[in-house]
Design a protein around this motif. Structure first.
Motif, PDB file in Angstrom:
ATOM      1  N   GLN A 175       0.871  -1.178   0.000  1.00 22.24           N
ATOM      2  CA  GLN A 175       0.000   0.000   0.000  1.00 22.24           C
ATOM      3  C   GLN A 175       0.905   1.223   0.000  1.00 22.24           C
ATOM      4  O   GLN A 175       1.581   1.460   1.027  1.00 22.24           O
ATOM      5  CB  GLN A 175      -0.885   0.013   1.231  1.00 22.24           C
ATOM      6  N   TRP A 176       1.101   2.057  -1.023  1.00 19.84           N
ATOM      7  CA  TRP A 176       0.582   1.936  -2.350  1.00 19.84           C
ATOM      8  C   TRP A 176       1.710   2.145  -3.325  1.00 19.84           C
ATOM      9  O   TRP A 176       1.866   3.227  -3.873  1.00 19.84           O
ATOM     10  CB  TRP A 176      -0.539   2.951  -2.570  1.00 19.84           C
ATOM     11  N   HIS A 212      -3.921  -6.726  -4.315  1.00 17.82           N
ATOM     12  CA  HIS A 212      -3.668  -5.757  -5.381  1.00 17.82           C
ATOM     13  C   HIS A 212      -3.827  -6.518  -6.704  1.00 17.82           C
ATOM     14  O   HIS A 212      -4.070  -7.730  -6.693  1.00 17.82           O
ATOM     15  CB  HIS A 212      -2.253  -5.188  -5.297  1.00 17.82           C
ATOM     16  N   HIS A 219      -5.433   3.617  -3.708  1.00 14.38           N
ATOM     17  CA  HIS A 219      -5.461   2.591  -4.771  1.00 14.38           C
ATOM     18  C   HIS A 219      -5.212   3.214  -6.145  1.00 14.38           C
ATOM     19  O   HIS A 219      -4.423   2.714  -6.940  1.00 14.38           O
ATOM     20  CB  HIS A 219      -6.812   1.873  -4.737  1.00 14.38           C
ATOM     21  N   MET A 266      -1.529   3.989  -7.112  1.00 11.95           N
ATOM     22  CA  MET A 266      -0.569   2.876  -7.077  1.00 11.95           C
ATOM     23  C   MET A 266      -0.260   2.507  -8.516  1.00 11.95           C
ATOM     24  O   MET A 266      -0.882   1.634  -9.099  1.00 11.95           O
ATOM     25  CB  MET A 266      -1.188   1.703  -6.308  1.00 11.95           C
TER      26      MET A 266
END
Ligand code: CUA
Length: 412
Positions: A134-135, A171, A214, A217
């Motif tokens: 993360q992330w 992910h 998110h 990323m």
């Protein structure tokens, strides 16, 4: 509804429909799955098109039939009751068999593609360990002892086999122009492989919701000719500090099996460029396609004193004992051996920072060190700027941050 009223709605509705349709005609689509540049992406592309076009034929047939029946058998002379009957074997067998044939038509190529893309990678493939955080993305090349972050270098024509794991939540590893998506799952290693067929730079994304950042990323993939990949490997294996960039003609590194010839170009026109002339050990920034350079705006109220100039030597001294080393590694700096954050050994030669969110330049690096949580929501990296407001108090002046940024930028 009167005829006039109907016409009043019809014109804008048609205009809207045409506008929406035309909006799909842009040729600038750097993150599309169509026209993929690997055999994996090509297989998915072919399957997608096949199902899409077959579905289109079925759709047009059924809708035409529906409209014909509606018009032809509409109520015309009073309330005459339709003919009533019970059961029709021919129709029933027909509407069972036809969907079965359609399903077979979908299932056979789909299953074939699944088996093909799920098969083990060819021996001699380049091994890359992809670790989701993360992330941000950690990339390890176990055959070469390289650890890097958020930027992948891959040789054209050689299969790359990715072992996907995660340090925290789920992910998903996705480079739309090169491969299909595959998830990174806790306590399990997933695999995906593909062979890039042309040299360029591509966008990569996390495609599974994984928390606050998110959408932030991201990563970059640079596909380069094998000799340039070797140069990159040789450079990545060196300590960053004081290491000169290697000459383009580098001694052959351990490449495992010989590179395979590039797959025949069976897909859409390739935006291939010749990076050979300019690349020494990293993808030349001047040749970066526009779409890989992030344009994320920085927080308006986050300011940095533009009158200070960073000093590399002061930054290096400060870094050795700064809190940075609790989370980050720099090869050649014994005190910096943290593994929570990205490995910073060659951070200065990367094109982006903060998980692909900002361009890697002094200005963004300074703001990032000053207040990372402000720059990227949820960032585990704390703020370091004195007087910045956040969960932890900052300790460094703009001058000290400028020194740190200058030092990190020098880690080419
Ligand atoms: Cu990682 Cu979404």
């Amino acid at each position: 509804m009167t005829r006039d009223l109907r016409m009043r709605w019809l014109t804008p509705a048609l205009a809207l429909l045409i506008a929406v349709g035309l909006s799909a005609c842009s040729s600038f689509a750097p993150n599309t799955i169509f026209g993929a540049h690997s055999e994996f992406g090509h297989s998915v592309d072919v399957l997608t098109r096949r199902l899409l076009y077959a579905g289109l034929v079925v759709f047009v047939l059924i809708e035409t039939l529906l409209v014909v029946i509606l018009v032809r058998y509409r109520e015309r002379d009073g309330n005459r009751e339709a003919k009533q009957f019970h059961g029709n074997s021919t129709l029933e067998i027909g509407w069972t068999l036809i969907p079965a044939v359609i399903l077979a038509f979908i299932a056979v190529p789909t299953i074939k593609t699944i088996f093909k893309t799920q098969a083990k990678a060819t021996p001699g493939a380049l091994q890359v360990e992809v670790i989701g955080h993360q992330w941000w993305w950690e990339f390890r090349y176990p055959q070469y002892g390289i650890i890097t972050a958020n930027e992948l270098y891959l040789p054209v024509g050689r299969t790359a086999n990715f072992a996907l794991t995660t340090k925290d939540v789920l992910h998903s590893f996705w480079v739309p122009k090169l491969n299909g998506k595959r998830d990174l799952i806790s306590n399990h290693t997933n695999y995906i492989w593909f062979t890039p067929d042309s040299a360029y730079a591509w966008n990569g994304f996390c495609a599974e919701y994984c928390g606050t950042s998110h959408a932030n990323m991201r990563f970059k993939v640079f596909t380069v000719p094998p000799s340039e990949f070797d140069a990159w490997v040789a450079h990545q294996k060196t300590n960053a500090i004081g290491s000169a960039l290697p000459a383009p003609a580098i001694a052959k590194a351990d490449t495992g099996k010989a590179a395979q010839p590039p797959a025949p170009a069976a897909v859409a026109p390739t935006p291939v460029m010749n990076v050979s002339d300019t690349m020494s050990a990293t993808f030349p920034r001047a040749n970066l396609p526009e779409w890989v350079i992030p344009k994320t705006p920085t927080p308006a109220h986050l300011a940095f004193d533009q009158s200070v100039t960073g000093n590399v030597t002061r930054g290096a001294t400060l870094f050795k004992t700064a809190p940075c080393i609790a989370c980050h590694s720099v090869r050649g700096v014994p005190t910096a051996a943290g593994i929570i954050g990205p490995n910073l050994t060659h951070v200065g030669s990367r094109t982006t920072i903060a998980g692909g969110l900002y361009p890697n330049d002094l200005r963004h690096l300074q703001l990032w060190i000053k207040n990372a949580p402000e720059m990227k929501p949820g960032s585990l990296m704390p703020l370091f700027g004195k007087n910045e407001k956040g969960a932890t108090p900052g300790v460094y002046t703009d001058q000290q941050i400028a020194d740190l940024a200058a030092y990190l930028s020098s880690l080419k």
